[in-house]
Design an enzyme around this catalytic site. Structure first.
Site, PDB file in Angstrom:
ATOM      1  N   TYR A 102       4.219  -8.007   9.496  1.00 42.06           N
ATOM      2  CA  TYR A 102       3.901  -6.583   9.584  1.00 42.06           C
ATOM      3  C   TYR A 102       3.892  -6.126  11.038  1.00 42.06           C
ATOM      4  CZ  TYR A 102       2.073  -7.195   4.824  1.00 42.06           C
ATOM      5  OH  TYR A 102       1.937  -7.476   3.493  1.00 42.06           O
ATOM      6  N   ASP A 134       0.826  -1.211   0.000  1.00 40.07           N
ATOM      7  CA  ASP A 134       0.000   0.000   0.000  1.00 40.07           C
ATOM      8  C   ASP A 134       0.859   1.259   0.000  1.00 40.07           C
ATOM      9  OD1 ASP A 134      -2.331  -1.393  -0.048  1.00 40.07           O
ATOM     10  OD2 ASP A 134      -2.885  -1.008   2.041  1.00 40.07           O
ATOM     11  N   ASP A 160      -7.905   2.995   7.152  1.00 39.30           N
ATOM     12  CA  ASP A 160      -6.647   3.505   7.700  1.00 39.30           C
ATOM     13  C   ASP A 160      -6.808   4.985   8.036  1.00 39.30           C
ATOM     14  OD1 ASP A 160      -6.483   4.873   5.271  1.00 39.30           O
ATOM     15  OD2 ASP A 160      -4.971   3.537   4.429  1.00 39.30           O
ATOM     16  N   ARG A 185      -5.506  -4.134   7.063  1.00 37.32           N
ATOM     17  CA  ARG A 185      -6.602  -3.194   7.343  1.00 37.32           C
ATOM     18  C   ARG A 185      -7.900  -3.939   7.641  1.00 37.32           C
ATOM     19  NH1 ARG A 185      -7.300   0.078   2.324  1.00 37.32           N
ATOM     20  NH2 ARG A 185      -6.010  -1.500   1.313  1.00 37.32           N
TER      21      ARG A 185
END
Length: 297
Positions: free
Chosen positions: A66, A38, A80, A173
């Protein structure tokens, strides 16, 4: 020159932006990335050079790790911090033990619905293109992903910092959204850093600022040095031509016992140590054979 560069992608750039930057600054035409990260996320983005671009598909399939920060009490249309707030819930302090209990539910294989703002295609159009135009989005099909581990790094309500090890194709997300929902509230992802992609780690990554003084010949990771969590198979020189021409090679043409590796991808070398590419083991009439998947010669 062929190989991989372990790039630390900054926030605000697309994966394609990084590829363009590498092409321009290293004056190399054949450059590719290993799966979209992203634009608002930072972290590990392996960049393939020359014949290394053939490895992209294998790197993309590997596990990812992550570091994510989520904030409870608000949700956005993009899930987000860059999106528009669409829901606010007055949420009291959530007990840490309750959070740990909910996180345990997300280990293993789970069904996940990708975000509306994502690169998933429906009817040939990427979802984020429809979302940005305000077009109606049909029900987004869920997909199976695997969460190998979730570890809490820090918690001070309303902020929760976690490390996530997951399969390729996982949307963090969406995971944030679903965790909050199970806790009876809403949340959005305020920070995302990819710390590992396959065997590429953030500790050994190179910033774009370092590319200007980057010695490509010394620092490029060779395609033959990339393990990819695969076993190695050595093929006899007498069977090399047949293998290169796409023929199946029986165990008689190999110097490696392939019985344990049925249906697995393997790295293939000839008996002089030359890396020939990626192959796979198949079973035919009760006998195992080696067949090429991707050639590098």
């Amino acid at each position: 020159m062929d190989g991989i560069i372990n790039i630390l992608k900054p926030s605000g750039m697309t994966s394609h932006d990084v590829v363009s930057f590498i092409r321009k600054n290293l004056n190399i035409k054949k450059v590719g990335h290993t799966g979209t990260l992203d634009p608002n996320a930072a972290g590990v983005l392996p960049i393939c050079i020359g014949k290394g671009t053939k490895l992209s598909q294998y790197i993309m399939q590997k596990q990812k790790k992550y570091r994510c920060e989520m904030i409870f009490g608000k949700s956005t249309d993009t899930l987000d911090s860059y999106g528009k707030v669409i829901d606010v819930k007055e949420t009291e302090n959530i007990e840490f033990e309750k959070i740990k209990s909910i996180l345990d539910k997300f280990h293993g294989e789970i069904q996940q619905v990708p975000p509306a703002y994502s690169a998933i295609k429906i009817d040939g159009v990427r979802l984020y293109e429809k979302a940005r135009k305000g077009q109606e989005i049909k029900e987004i099909p869920s997909r199976m992903v695997t969460i190998y581990n979730i570890e809490v790094i820090d918690y001070e309500f309303p902020r929760l910092m976690i490390d996530i090890t997951c399969s390729s194709g996982t949307y963090v997300r969406s995971l944030v959204r679903d965790i909050a929902e199970d806790l009876g509230t809403v949340a959005y992802m305020s920070l995302l850093i990819r710390t590992k992609s396959g065997e590429f780690d953030i500790e050994n990554s190179i910033t774009l600022e370092e590319i200007g003084s980057f010695d490509l010949e010394k620092n490029l990771i060779s395609i033959s040095d990339l393990n990819l969590d695969m076993d190695d198979v050595v093929i006899k020189s007498t069977a090399s031509v047949a293998y290169i021409n796409g023929c199946e090679v029986s165990y008689k043409g190999l110097l490696t016992d392939i019985n344990p590796y049925v249906n697995q991808k393997v790295r293939v070398f000839d008996d002089s140590g030359r890396f020939m590419g990626i192959g796979f083991i198949k079973n035919k009439d009760t006998e195992n054979f080696l067949k090429s998947d991707t050639l590098f010669i």
